[in-house]
Design an enzyme around this catalytic site. Structure first.
Site, mmCIF file in Angstrom:
data_model
loop_
_atom_site.group_PDB
_atom_site.id
_atom_site.type_symbol
_atom_site.label_atom_id
_atom_site.label_comp_id
_atom_site.label_asym_id
_atom_site.label_seq_id
_atom_site.Cartn_x
_atom_site.Cartn_y
_atom_site.Cartn_z
ATOM 1 C CB SER A 1 -55.870 -10.664 23.728
ATOM 2 O OG SER A 1 -56.757 -11.073 22.705
ATOM 3 C CD GLU B 1 -2.988 -0.803 0.043
ATOM 4 O OE1 GLU B 1 -3.507 0.326 -0.100
ATOM 5 O OE2 GLU B 1 -3.211 -1.752 -0.743
#
Length: 745
Positions: free
Chosen positions: A381, A97
């Protein structure tokens, strides 16, 4: 004013405005650079990334360590020190790199000129010319957009970084932060994770060719990996090895030996952070409550409410529970082809609001979506609790009040009607309020809510901390308004606390390296109901477990709990919210896209809840009755005071002044009345419904929903645009319950 003078004034104003904007822009840029410089100090220059963030559990009397995580993204991987690995590992990355890394000052003029030439030929940004310093800056602090503005900021910060850190420290940080692709839905960060993933070894054990192979991935980490493109990865490896030999980092003999080795992967796995749903939710809460800056700092001590054993049990219960349902019901396996069946669990300490366990789904790798907080669904419910509480609190009904379970049609606006149904599509005549609640009957619930007023039900529920206000619609008591699991669980903390709701939270405190408390969460509690009606409601919730739709829970040895099942009318969502005095837990089961389960909550959610709760320590303490309640022996069929010759007795609880005063009918006359008016058959919520039944129900529900929705705008205009008519209610006194009961008889 002459034209030339006007032009001069306008010109001066324009120049002044331009200068002002330029100064503001410079100040903004300067402030932004100062902020980034501060982050460089905190996250890189001071080497805090080597120091873990420690997590502690406040679940007991003494905080206990949970685990240590590293970096701002909380990785379990321990940082790799440059002194622990061979020199050729770092040199392989430099060769790949930034070959002039040890000679430049953070930016590489030669690399920049080469990149500018390439970009000029390409007619855009095709190459960045980034140094290792720049890559580290971009990874930690900047976006990945390809613009010259971002590049200039990156270069400035790289110069600053190079001036403040040694080359070895920069390289060490880079090796721990470099992005090397994705594995099973999560990024592979750093040399340690890559070494374990591709070669099942620590970076210190890598050979030079293996180090070069990993370094070659950087340019296209999700494309040029050795498992996807072995020939390209092999060629890239050899090019890096030759570069290392060119710069004197590798001898000719070592180069020849390294090039002769074939690419042989020994796939492993990336070390995985445990409790991923919990920690993802904790990160979000830290950012929202304390500030996002705390996520970029390391070396902190973070205190949360997690109980690791409860968290593990919850994750296991959700996964195994969904698998068991899929094996048992073939249609769930078919539906799962378009998206998996999901389950979510949230467990809260009602005394403090601390979240002990949080499972936002069954597979974090597949989706990190947190269904305990970000999902809104109908509670079904499970919402009936607030309708019945509203009736009890108003003293217009008691646990023994008789309700009609007969066909019901409710007139809506525009001459439209809505007809609610029970789950088993049959009617029972007269039932007590307790029986209607414990058996989760829809029609008596709607009748009760209509009688006391839908507005009263909405007002009661709105006190319990839900994010959104509930609308006054007839179907509200059946849980048709969407809520979050965290809100629903927080609302239920009011019952073990006898009227006081606490806000569920994960984060308790944050301390710095020196042990100083830099953030502390305030426990948010609010009295939402008086203790007496809260206790009566608790008694009804206990009855759901003793005799009602959740009675199968007792087979797990959980007889001391209370709670409510929640099956939506369209069988798309299944809930169970239950509690003891020291923990409130909610479970949801369903499909993200809303496909029908065709299962009741007792079949889908309850087993998961019970499997989890039976594996964690729970208090067996019973709630003590507060002032304002009385107990009476009652005939369970008629709801009247018990006497010889009547069924029972059962011990029933009432608000003071609301207990019945008449005795039950006995003898021959009583038996005739019971046969005519009371249904003695048992009722259980069906475990599953057939596809034909669901298809018929779904069409009716869709029709009803369309009718209701078509009138909502009209109702809103009536409520908000004109004068709202209100029914005059009778003044409550201590005999209201008795008077109402006498009238019903």
């Amino acid at each position: 004013m002459s034209d030339p003078r006007s032009k001069q004034i306008l010109l001066r104003q324009a120049v002044l405005a331009g200068v002002t904007l330029a100064v503001l822009a410079l100040y903004t840029l300067f402030g932004y650079l100062l902020y980034l410089n501060h982050r460089i100090s905190m996250e890189l220059a001071d080497r805090q990334w080597r120091t873990p963030t420690e997590f502690y559990s406040d679940a007991g009397s003494d905080p206990r360590p949970i685990l240590k995580l590293y970096g701002s993204d909380w990785r379990v991987t321990t940082p790799v020190l440059l002194t622990e690995i061979p020199d050729y590992v770092g040199n392989a990355f430099i060769a790949a790199e930034d070959v002039r890394f040890r000679r430049h000052i953070g930016v590489d003029p030669i690399g920049i000129l080469r990149a500018l030439l390439t970009n000029f030929r390409a007619g855009g940004i095709a190459q960045g010319g980034s140094t290792i310093d720049q890559q580290l800056i971009k990874t930690k602090f900047l976006s990945h957009e390809r613009t010259y503005r971002r590049k200039l900021i990156e270069m400035f910060l790289a110069l600053l970084l190079d001036a403040r850190m040694t080359k070895n420290d920069i390289l060490e940080a880079y090796l721990n932060e470099v992005y090397l692709g994705h594995f099973e839905g999560r990024p592979v960060i750093g040399i340690d994770e890559a070494a374990h993933l591709f070669f099942s070894k620590h970076p210190s054990q890598l050979t030079v060719d293996e180090a070069a192979l990993i370094a070659g991935i950087i340019r296209a980490p999700n494309r040029d990996t050795p498992d996807k493109r072995p020939d390209l990865a092999h060629a890239r490896r050899d090019a890096i090895l030759k570069q290392m030999q060119t710069y004197g980092w590798l001898s000719r003999a070592d180069l020849a030996e390294a090039e002769s080795r074939p690419v042989r992967l020994r796939p492993g796995a990336v070390p995985e952070t445990p409790y991923r749903y919990y920690f993802a939710a904790l990160r979000a809460e830290i950012a929202a409550e304390a500030g996002a800056d705390y996520l970029t700092r390391t070396g902190l001590k973070i205190y949360c409410g997690m109980n690791p054993n409860m968290q593990k049990s919850a994750e296991r219960a959700a996964l195994h529970g969904v698998d068991a349902l899929s094996r048992k019901y073939s249609w769930l396996r078919e539906l799962s082809q378009d998206g998996p069946l999901e389950a979510a669990i949230l467990s809260v300490d009602p005394r403090t609001g601390s979240i002990r366990a949080l499972v936002g789904g069954t597979d974090f790798k597949a989706t990190s979506f947190d269904r305990t907080t970000r999902m809104k669904r109908q509670p079904g419910s499970a919402f009936k609790t607030f309708a019945y509480l509203s009736a009890i609190e108003s003293k217009r009904a008691t646990t023994t009040t008789l309700l009609l379970d007969t066909p019901l049609k409710i007139q809506l606006a525009g001459n439209e009607t809505w007809e609610p149904h029970n789950y088993d599509e049959r009617y029972r005549g007269r039932v007590t309020l307790r029986d209607a609640f414990e058996k989760s009957l829809n029609v008596p619930t709607v009748r009760l809510a209509e009688e006391i007023g839908i507005g009263r039900v909405a007002s009661t529920a709105n006190r319990f901390g839900f994010q959104d206000r509930f609308r006054d619609i007839p179907a509200l008591p059946l849980g048709v308004e969407e809520v979050t699991m965290r809100d629903l669980t927080g609302a239920y903390t009011a019952f073990p606390n006898l009227g006081t709701r606490v806000r569920p939270h994960l984060l308790n405190a944050i301390k710095d390296r020196k042990g100083n408390t830099i953030f502390e969460e305030d426990i948010e509690s609010e009295k939402v109901i008086d203790p007496a009606p809260a206790y009566v409601m608790h008694s009804l919730l206990r009855g759901v477990v003793k005799r009602g739709t959740a009675s199968r829970i007792r087979s797990y040895g959980l007889g001391q709990v209370a709670g409510k099942t929640g099956t939506t009318n369209d069988y798309r969502d299944a809930w169970f919210v239950g509690y003891t005095t020291d923990v409130v837990t909610s479970v949801w089961v369903g499909f993200d896209r809303g496909a029908p389960l065709r299962l009741s909550s007792a079949e889908a959610a309850l087993p998961i809840w019970a499997a989890y709760m039976s594996s964690v320590p729970l208090s067996h303490r019973e709630l003590l009755p507060p002032k304002g309640v009385v107990f009476r022996d009652i005939d369970p069929e008629s709801g009247l005071l018990w006497q010889d010759g009547c069924p029972g007795p059962v011990r029933e609880v009432f608000l003071s002044g609301t207990a019945p005063t008449h005795t039950c009918p006995s003898g021959f006359f009583g038996s005739v009345i019971r046969k005519i008016f009371f249904d003695n058959k048992t009722y259980d919520e069906p475990a599953a419904i057939t596809f034909d039944q669901f298809r018929r129900w779904a069409s009716e529900i869709d029709r009803d929903r369309q009718q209701v929705e078509s009138t909502l705008n009209r109702i809103d205009r009536i409520i908000h645009g004109g004068k709202k008519e209100k029914k005059q209610e009778k003044k409550d006194d201590s005999d209201d319950g008795d008077d109402r009961y006498d009238e019903e008889q």
